[in-house]
Design a protein around this motif. Structure first.
Motif, PDB file in Angstrom:
ATOM      1  N   SER A 216     -29.299   0.445  14.338  1.00 14.22           N
ATOM      2  CA  SER A 216     -28.368   0.478  13.222  1.00 14.22           C
ATOM      3  C   SER A 216     -27.787   1.887  13.090  1.00 14.22           C
ATOM      4  O   SER A 216     -28.485   2.881  13.290  1.00 14.22           O
ATOM      5  CB  SER A 216     -29.094   0.110  11.928  1.00 14.22           C
ATOM      6  OG  SER A 216     -28.326   0.476  10.794  1.00 14.22           O
ATOM      7  N   PHE A 221     -21.862   4.797   8.622  1.00 18.25           N
ATOM      8  CA  PHE A 221     -20.753   3.920   8.251  1.00 18.25           C
ATOM      9  C   PHE A 221     -21.017   3.228   6.920  1.00 18.25           C
ATOM     10  O   PHE A 221     -22.149   2.877   6.600  1.00 18.25           O
ATOM     11  CB  PHE A 221     -20.534   2.834   9.310  1.00 18.25           C
ATOM     12  CG  PHE A 221     -20.020   3.357  10.625  1.00 18.25           C
ATOM     13  CD1 PHE A 221     -18.658   3.455  10.864  1.00 18.25           C
ATOM     14  CD2 PHE A 221     -20.902   3.756  11.621  1.00 18.25           C
ATOM     15  CE1 PHE A 221     -18.187   3.932  12.071  1.00 18.25           C
ATOM     16  CE2 PHE A 221     -20.436   4.235  12.841  1.00 18.25           C
ATOM     17  CZ  PHE A 221     -19.070   4.319  13.063  1.00 18.25           C
ATOM     18  N   CYS A 224     -18.701  -2.801   6.517  1.00 17.36           N
ATOM     19  CA  CYS A 224     -17.423  -3.192   7.115  1.00 17.36           C
ATOM     20  C   CYS A 224     -17.164  -4.682   6.912  1.00 17.36           C
ATOM     21  O   CYS A 224     -16.081  -5.075   6.486  1.00 17.36           O
ATOM     22  CB  CYS A 224     -17.434  -2.845   8.606  1.00 17.36           C
ATOM     23  SG  CYS A 224     -16.044  -3.500   9.547  1.00 17.36           S
ATOM     24  N   MET A 267     -15.921   1.755  14.983  1.00 16.54           N
ATOM     25  CA  MET A 267     -17.280   1.557  15.483  1.00 16.54           C
ATOM     26  C   MET A 267     -17.333   1.430  17.004  1.00 16.54           C
ATOM     27  O   MET A 267     -18.390   1.623  17.610  1.00 16.54           O
ATOM     28  CB  MET A 267     -17.895   0.292  14.857  1.00 16.54           C
ATOM     29  CG  MET A 267     -18.132   0.399  13.368  1.00 16.54           C
ATOM     30  SD  MET A 267     -18.778  -1.149  12.687  1.00 16.54           S
ATOM     31  CE  MET A 267     -18.826  -0.738  10.938  1.00 16.54           C
ATOM     32  N   TRP A 271     -20.583   1.903  19.638  1.00 16.97           N
ATOM     33  CA  TRP A 271     -21.163   0.823  20.445  1.00 16.97           C
ATOM     34  C   TRP A 271     -21.166   1.196  21.927  1.00 16.97           C
ATOM     35  O   TRP A 271     -22.141   0.945  22.646  1.00 16.97           O
ATOM     36  CB  TRP A 271     -20.383  -0.473  20.224  1.00 16.97           C
ATOM     37  CG  TRP A 271     -20.478  -1.007  18.826  1.00 16.97           C
ATOM     38  CD1 TRP A 271     -21.476  -0.781  17.926  1.00 16.97           C
ATOM     39  CD2 TRP A 271     -19.542  -1.872  18.174  1.00 16.97           C
ATOM     40  NE1 TRP A 271     -21.230  -1.438  16.752  1.00 16.97           N
ATOM     41  CE2 TRP A 271     -20.047  -2.125  16.863  1.00 16.97           C
ATOM     42  CE3 TRP A 271     -18.346  -2.449  18.546  1.00 16.97           C
ATOM     43  CZ2 TRP A 271     -19.380  -2.937  15.949  1.00 16.97           C
ATOM     44  CZ3 TRP A 271     -17.677  -3.259  17.633  1.00 16.97           C
ATOM     45  CH2 TRP A 271     -18.191  -3.498  16.356  1.00 16.97           C
ATOM     46  N   PRO A 360     -22.452  -6.474  19.413  1.00 19.88           N
ATOM     47  CA  PRO A 360     -22.071  -5.508  18.375  1.00 19.88           C
ATOM     48  C   PRO A 360     -21.933  -6.227  17.039  1.00 19.88           C
ATOM     49  O   PRO A 360     -21.513  -7.381  16.989  1.00 19.88           O
ATOM     50  CB  PRO A 360     -20.727  -4.985  18.874  1.00 19.88           C
ATOM     51  CG  PRO A 360     -20.156  -6.112  19.672  1.00 19.88           C
ATOM     52  CD  PRO A 360     -21.319  -6.874  20.241  1.00 19.88           C
ATOM     53  N   SER A 362     -20.414  -5.690  13.055  1.00 16.90           N
ATOM     54  CA  SER A 362     -19.581  -4.855  12.192  1.00 16.90           C
ATOM     55  C   SER A 362     -20.113  -4.746  10.779  1.00 16.90           C
ATOM     56  O   SER A 362     -19.583  -3.959   9.994  1.00 16.90           O
ATOM     57  CB  SER A 362     -18.155  -5.411  12.161  1.00 16.90           C
ATOM     58  OG  SER A 362     -18.138  -6.698  11.558  1.00 16.90           O
ATOM     59  N   GLN A 364     -22.587  -3.285   9.038  1.00 16.39           N
ATOM     60  CA  GLN A 364     -22.609  -1.867   8.702  1.00 16.39           C
ATOM     61  C   GLN A 364     -22.989  -1.080   9.954  1.00 16.39           C
ATOM     62  O   GLN A 364     -23.727  -0.119   9.907  1.00 16.39           O
ATOM     63  CB  GLN A 364     -23.560  -1.573   7.537  1.00 16.39           C
ATOM     64  CG  GLN A 364     -23.272  -0.216   6.888  1.00 16.39           C
ATOM     65  CD  GLN A 364     -23.913  -0.060   5.516  1.00 16.39           C
ATOM     66  OE1 GLN A 364     -24.376  -1.029   4.920  1.00 16.39           O
ATOM     67  NE2 GLN A 364     -23.940   1.156   5.007  1.00 16.39           N
ATOM     68  N   CYS A 365     -22.462  -1.570  11.069  1.00 19.35           N
ATOM     69  CA  CYS A 365     -22.587  -0.962  12.398  1.00 19.35           C
ATOM     70  C   CYS A 365     -23.991  -1.084  12.976  1.00 19.35           C
ATOM     71  O   CYS A 365     -24.863  -0.233  12.748  1.00 19.35           O
ATOM     72  CB  CYS A 365     -22.139   0.494  12.408  1.00 19.35           C
ATOM     73  SG  CYS A 365     -21.826   1.094  14.101  1.00 19.35           S
TER      74      CYS A 365
END
Length: 379
Positions: A216, A221, A224, A267, A271, A360, A362, A364-365
């Protein structure tokens, strides 16, 4: 720690494939302008067909637990395994049917499995990898000889007009903010599961799980992809439960799924950095990778990933990429398991081949990768 193997796979996709020109019949029509935005989104994501667990009139016989339960039953039937041997069930989803109890309890009830240990994993797409790692570690540690990881989504129920009409997010021209409209034309429904055992299948194909890496980057970040909160006048997210009432939260759009596309693109380098870290550590060898299963929400994102990987000198050739998003849609937490199941049934795998999975997220990354080796006939 002993090896853990994926010995069987299965999936559950509700109904027939729905083409692009039928989508609005299922998720409902907000306005001609909204459908124009939808056509633009479809050109970007490249998805041609998907499955919905909802009928055009908004009703459904499905729940996310039933979708996952059907996948689990199909998995057990395919493996021909005695249910009593399965000691652990890990489930993954973005949004459960209920706030309480956890999804794993609902799937357990739907699956017909005997009393067992459970784990409910809830995030977004990477929750599938959380479930897989949880199940694999249970087997590798000798806690259980057989475990199941299943991912399921029922996104379409949140995209009906009733979830938007009368809310503060509806604009005068009948459209939604782009971060809400984008997901209406991208996400779909379904479930898939994997059986993990402490030995390879005596006949046919198995996948030895060599490693799983999940990290994480929420320390870097803001959220998202969100659901269950709305931004206040100060721009901060306010959880639905902190509004004065559930009705006020609904009017503020707190129950709508949103994705900040600009934040998503920020992001991508992170990644890719995780991929390069694993290459440096020797876990991933791009040249020796036979199959690359990468989950992505849109073809346009795939193109950006290819550009970044090529520039970094660690590109896995695109003829080794395996994808099914174009014909099965973006099924979130079920996506990587659907890819694994389709690849296992494709007739294209051979013993000794190396597979890299990439998921991946999105939310919260989060970035998750896994490495597997194809085994044949109990090898």
């Amino acid at each position: 720690m002993q090896p853990a193997y994926v010995t069987a796979t299965a999936q559950c996709l509700p109904g027939r494939p729905i083409a692009n020109d039928e989508m609005a019949d299922y998720i409902g029509r907000l306005s001609p302008e909204a459908e124009r935005f939808g056509r633009l989104t479809l050109r970007q994501n490249g998805i041609r067909h998907r499955h919905y667990a909802i009928r055009p009139n908004g009703t459904s016989d499905w729940t996310v637990a039933k979708l996952a339960g059907n996948a689990v039953r199909a998995l057990i039937d395919d493996a021909g395994l005695d249910k009593s041997r399965i000691g652990f069930l890990a489930t993954a989803t973005t949004q459960n049917d209920m706030l309480v109890p956890g999804l794993a309890s609902g799937v357990h009830a739907e699956s017909g499995l005997p009393p067992m240990e459970l784990a409910s994993l809830q995030s977004v797409c990477a929750s599938s990898m959380m479930a897989l790692k949880s199940a694999a570690l249970q087997v590798a540690a000798g806690e259980h000889r057989a475990a199941i990881a299943v991912g399921a989504e029922f996104s379409s129920r949140y995209f009906r007009p009733g979830h938007y009409l009368g809310t503060d997010t509806m604009q005068a021209d009948g459209t939604l903010p782009g971060d809400a409209e984008f997901l209406r034309w991208t996400l779909s429904d379904g479930a898939a599961g994997l059986l993990i055992e402490d030995h390879p299948a005596p006949r046919g194909l198995s996948l030895r799980i060599d490693w799983i890496s999940l990290r994480s980057f929420a320390d870097r970040f803001q959220p998202c992809m969100t659901g269950g909160a709305a931004r206040g006048a100060d721009g901060a997210l306010l959880p639905w439960s902190l509004h004065d009432s559930a009705g006020e939260a609904a009017r503020a759009g707190a129950f709508q799924l949103r994705q900040d596309v600009e934040a998503l693109h920020r992001m991508l380098p992170v990644w890719m950095g995780e991929f390069m870290r694993l290459v440096d550590e020797g876990r991933i060898d791009p040249g020796a990778t036979d199959w690359f299963l990468c989950h992505y929400s849109a073809h346009s994102l795939r193109e950006e990933m290819v550009t970044l990987a090529t520039r970094a000198g660690c590109m896995i050739p695109e003829d080794r990429w395996f994808a099914n998003i174009y014909d099965k849609g973006n099924v979130g937490a079920a996506a990587i398991f659907l890819m694994i199941d389709d690849l296992m049934r494709s007739g294209r795998l051979r013993g000794g081949q190396k597979i890299v999975c990439a998921v991946p997220e999105s939310g919260q990354c989060i970035m998750a990768y896994a490495g597997m080796t194809v085994m044949e006939d109990g090898q």
